[in-house]
Design a protein around this motif. Sequence first.
Motif, PDB file in Angstrom:
ATOM      1  N   LYS B 203       0.815  -1.218   0.000  1.00  0.00           N
ATOM      2  CA  LYS B 203       0.000   0.000   0.000  1.00  0.00           C
ATOM      3  C   LYS B 203       0.851   1.272   0.000  1.00  0.00           C
ATOM      4  N   TYR B 204       1.898   1.308   0.828  1.00  0.00           N
ATOM      5  CA  TYR B 204       2.641   2.566   0.999  1.00  0.00           C
ATOM      6  C   TYR B 204       4.064   2.516   0.443  1.00  0.00           C
ATOM      7  N   LYS B 205       4.465   1.399  -0.159  1.00  0.00           N
ATOM      8  CA  LYS B 205       5.846   1.249  -0.610  1.00  0.00           C
ATOM      9  C   LYS B 205       6.832   1.443   0.559  1.00  0.00           C
ATOM     10  N   THR B 206       6.440   0.962   1.725  1.00  0.00           N
ATOM     11  CA  THR B 206       7.292   1.072   2.900  1.00  0.00           C
ATOM     12  C   THR B 206       8.501   0.163   2.749  1.00  0.00           C
ATOM     13  N   THR B 207       9.664   0.683   3.059  1.00  0.00           N
ATOM     14  CA  THR B 207      10.874  -0.130   3.045  1.00  0.00           C
ATOM     15  C   THR B 207      10.921  -0.925   4.358  1.00  0.00           C
ATOM     16  N   VAL B 208      11.186  -2.211   4.269  1.00  0.00           N
ATOM     17  CA  VAL B 208      11.173  -3.035   5.474  1.00  0.00           C
ATOM     18  C   VAL B 208      12.505  -3.763   5.641  1.00  0.00           C
ATOM     19  N   VAL B 209      13.080  -3.660   6.822  1.00  0.00           N
ATOM     20  CA  VAL B 209      14.255  -4.463   7.150  1.00  0.00           C
ATOM     21  C   VAL B 209      13.864  -5.369   8.303  1.00  0.00           C
ATOM     22  N   LEU B 210      14.071  -6.643   8.103  1.00  0.00           N
ATOM     23  CA  LEU B 210      13.516  -7.629   9.014  1.00  0.00           C
ATOM     24  C   LEU B 210      14.599  -8.594   9.471  1.00  0.00           C
ATOM     25  N   THR B 211      14.798  -8.723  10.774  1.00  0.00           N
ATOM     26  CA  THR B 211      15.704  -9.772  11.233  1.00  0.00           C
ATOM     27  C   THR B 211      14.855 -10.889  11.810  1.00  0.00           C
ATOM     28  N   THR B 212      15.253 -12.095  11.571  1.00  0.00           N
ATOM     29  CA  THR B 212      14.447 -13.205  12.064  1.00  0.00           C
ATOM     30  C   THR B 212      15.256 -14.491  12.063  1.00  0.00           C
ATOM     31  N   HIS B 213      14.819 -15.413  12.882  1.00  0.00           N
ATOM     32  CA  HIS B 213      15.395 -16.759  12.824  1.00  0.00           C
ATOM     33  C   HIS B 213      14.423 -17.690  12.136  1.00  0.00           C
ATOM     34  N   ASP B 214      13.257 -17.123  11.801  1.00  0.00           N
ATOM     35  CA  ASP B 214      12.204 -17.935  11.225  1.00  0.00           C
ATOM     36  C   ASP B 214      12.328 -17.894   9.706  1.00  0.00           C
ATOM     37  N   ILE B 215      12.745 -19.018   9.137  1.00  0.00           N
ATOM     38  CA  ILE B 215      12.947 -19.074   7.696  1.00  0.00           C
ATOM     39  C   ILE B 215      11.630 -18.824   6.958  1.00  0.00           C
ATOM     40  N   GLY B 216      10.530 -19.190   7.617  1.00  0.00           N
ATOM     41  CA  GLY B 216       9.211 -18.948   7.024  1.00  0.00           C
ATOM     42  C   GLY B 216       8.985 -17.473   6.735  1.00  0.00           C
ATOM     43  N   ASP B 217       9.392 -16.614   7.676  1.00  0.00           N
ATOM     44  CA  ASP B 217       9.260 -15.163   7.479  1.00  0.00           C
ATOM     45  C   ASP B 217       9.963 -14.751   6.201  1.00  0.00           C
ATOM     46  N   ILE B 218      11.188 -15.262   6.042  1.00  0.00           N
ATOM     47  CA  ILE B 218      12.013 -14.890   4.899  1.00  0.00           C
ATOM     48  C   ILE B 218      11.360 -15.357   3.611  1.00  0.00           C
ATOM     49  N   GLU B 219      10.960 -16.621   3.601  1.00  0.00           N
ATOM     50  CA  GLU B 219      10.415 -17.175   2.363  1.00  0.00           C
ATOM     51  C   GLU B 219       9.136 -16.477   1.954  1.00  0.00           C
ATOM     52  N   GLU B 220       8.346 -16.059   2.941  1.00  0.00           N
ATOM     53  CA  GLU B 220       7.064 -15.444   2.590  1.00  0.00           C
ATOM     54  C   GLU B 220       7.177 -13.955   2.289  1.00  0.00           C
ATOM     55  N   LEU B 221       8.201 -13.295   2.841  1.00  0.00           N
ATOM     56  CA  LEU B 221       8.224 -11.836   2.735  1.00  0.00           C
ATOM     57  C   LEU B 221       9.348 -11.262   1.872  1.00  0.00           C
ATOM     58  N   CYS B 222      10.531 -11.862   1.975  1.00  0.00           N
ATOM     59  CA  CYS B 222      11.699 -11.147   1.478  1.00  0.00           C
ATOM     60  C   CYS B 222      12.072 -11.539   0.062  1.00  0.00           C
ATOM     61  N   SER B 223      12.318 -10.512  -0.753  1.00  0.00           N
ATOM     62  CA  SER B 223      12.819 -10.781  -2.092  1.00  0.00           C
ATOM     63  C   SER B 223      14.345 -10.795  -2.051  1.00  0.00           C
ATOM     64  N   ARG B 224      14.889 -10.155  -1.031  1.00  0.00           N
ATOM     65  CA  ARG B 224      16.339 -10.050  -0.938  1.00  0.00           C
ATOM     66  C   ARG B 224      16.773 -10.382   0.485  1.00  0.00           C
ATOM     67  N   ILE B 225      17.897 -11.028   0.609  1.00  0.00           N
ATOM     68  CA  ILE B 225      18.403 -11.266   1.955  1.00  0.00           C
ATOM     69  C   ILE B 225      19.870 -10.858   2.080  1.00  0.00           C
ATOM     70  N   ILE B 226      20.192 -10.417   3.281  1.00  0.00           N
ATOM     71  CA  ILE B 226      21.574 -10.106   3.616  1.00  0.00           C
ATOM     72  C   ILE B 226      21.914 -11.003   4.793  1.00  0.00           C
ATOM     73  N   ILE B 227      23.005 -11.722   4.661  1.00  0.00           N
ATOM     74  CA  ILE B 227      23.399 -12.612   5.762  1.00  0.00           C
ATOM     75  C   ILE B 227      24.670 -12.064   6.392  1.00  0.00           C
ATOM     76  N   ILE B 228      24.668 -11.973   7.707  1.00  0.00           N
ATOM     77  CA  ILE B 228      25.913 -11.585   8.358  1.00  0.00           C
ATOM     78  C   ILE B 228      26.317 -12.639   9.360  1.00  0.00           C
ATOM     79  N   ASP B 229      27.608 -12.701   9.569  1.00  0.00           N
ATOM     80  CA  ASP B 229      28.139 -13.660  10.527  1.00  0.00           C
ATOM     81  C   ASP B 229      29.339 -13.023  11.192  1.00  0.00           C
ATOM     82  N   GLU B 230      29.352 -13.076  12.512  1.00  0.00           N
ATOM     83  CA  GLU B 230      30.411 -12.444  13.297  1.00  0.00           C
ATOM     84  C   GLU B 230      30.682 -11.020  12.818  1.00  0.00           C
TER      85      GLU B 230
END
Lengths: 272, 338
Positions: B203-230
């Motif tokens: 509706k609003y073209k809101t930019t969303v940044v989402l952190t999660t451990h739930d892979i379901g969230d990612i698969e359903e919402l995100c077109s792009r992912i950034i992975i960080i480690d240490e």
Amino acid sequence: MKRRIKAYLPFTINELKRQMAYKGAFYLFILVKMFGAFINYYLWMAIYGSTNQNTLGGLTQGEMVIYIFMAYLTGTIVTVSVSNWVSEDVVQGTVAMNLIKPIDYRMSLISRASGDMIYQFLVPSVFIWIGLEIYRAAVPGLPPFSAEKVLFYLVSTVLSFLIYVLFDFCFGMIAFFTTYIFGLMMVKQALIAFLTGQLIPISFFPEAVQRVFDFLPFSSMVYTPVMIYLGKYTGNKLFFMLLRQAAWVVLLYLFGSLIWRKVTKRLVILGG
Amino acid sequence: MIEVSHVTKDFVMPKKYPGLRGAIKGLFSNEKTVKRAVDDISFQIGQGEIVGYIGSNGAGKSTTIKIMTGILSPSDGTCFVAGIDPNRRRKENAQNIGVVFGQRTQLWWDLPLSESFTILKEIYNVSDQAYREQMEFLNQVLELSAFFDKPVRTLSLGQRMRADLGAALLHNPKVLYLDEPTIGLDLVVKDNIRRAIREINEKYKTTVVLTTHDIGDIEELCSRIIIIDEGKKIYDGSLEALKDTYGTKRTLSLEVKQIQKASGFSPAEILGVREEECITELDFENSLLKITFDGHKLQAPQILSTVMNEIEITDIQLKETELAEIVKEIYRHGTEGE
Ligand SMILES: Nc1ncnc2c1ncn2[C@@H]1O[C@H](COP(=O)(O)OP(=O)(O)O)[C@@H](O)[C@H]1O
Ligand SMILES: [Mg+2]
């Protein structure tokens, strides 16, 4: 500016509502504090009774009665423990929740404290004050009621409130470094009761000590408004005293801004 | 919308020693330990993107979010959100963003939920008209009306999370940060939250940044992912590309009539590939023959016909590698490699 005040008003109103919700605990608290004021009262009456001087520390017995209760009353209105809230926010990690909002943290605390002040003024203080006015009318030798003095007293009390809250905000900043500041708070409370003149009028201290107090903000917190109420300051002296209070407000405001900037630069908010 | 370049965050803490003697020693020593929570991270996020920011516990996700909200200042590097440096101009930035920290609430604990919204309306200077419209929309996607008059402390976790998301969206922010918004929620509420995020974004073209451990969230919402480690960025790209690069392992599960016949059977040998490119496992209990193979090298029908030449099959199942496993795999590479 108008918009800014509107943004902070909810903090004041909320605190008022919250205080009203916890009435029970509040009345108990007043009772305990009143008890302290009465002990102080009997103590001083005994002192006046055992001497044949008419005035002690520049106060007659009648004036002393007014001093004791007025100092108690002013103390309750003015000393809203902002540092308590800061330390709560630090311990619970809710500082972050304040910082994500487009508001000034200190302003939100002061607004909240105003709610507390208004409540304390409305509920116990007004009644004690009326009682004191009756006492004043009944006891001969006391200066008569004067609307002008009351007005200056109120102005001075508002300044006292700002001085105390701004000071306590700076004190509360310690919480960011040690997290638990309860021990220090107890010490602070005891010192404040002493240094502000709540326990003993400042005029009882030796001259040299009084000079030192002149350079500290504490006497401006309680002693000054009460002395104004008693009519001890008039003309230029009154003006000077109010000016000194205003100066403390400005000074502590700037000091607080400085510390806050330092704290937020190295702010390390609990994880999550 | 968001520009993070070479951001590093060090936490400096006084060094701690064990035991009572250690505590005393610690009092007088000036030694410091430095924890690098975020290490030279750069990325850009455009308007309307939904980006999944993932990594294991302690990877530095929350720290990055806090830098982008202006709560923390970076030790090094720069960060701009909608053209504003969040730490320098915190209050201005706050007007542009909405934040949900899953483990915390920004609502007023003692007050009815409705009052929290009234306060936020004043804080963010939302007009009456905008407030009415937004509330109607939020009510519809988050179903807040059922508990709108209850004190926040009496809400269930799921209700509170919906309320918190609503509160973050009341002023219609340009950017929405969600730090583990679905943690501890049941499937129904998770679904509700995800739907709300999607609808807001559409509706609003809101930019969303989402952190999660739930892979379901990612698969359903995100077109792009950034992975960080240490604290280091180890992947930045589309979900498909990630699956393509890492998710090439597939597993063929075959139920066979006589499992004994399958022992010693090696399709790798027959097809002429290396052993690790086509691994065969036997499950005698369930009469299952499991063949895990590299999707780039082999095709499922190829393997199937090889098997069927030798053994009689009663059932077939083909499985793609789960995203969760891919992510796990990447973490392993990230910590080993470099
Ligand atoms: N306030 C802090 N003081 C010291 N170290 C911290 C602080 N906050 C986070 N850290 C450390 O920084 C690292 C990253 O933390 P965080 O960003 O919370 O990770 P994540 O959100 O990915 O689980 C962790 O090792 C954590 O211990
Ligand atoms: Mg985290």
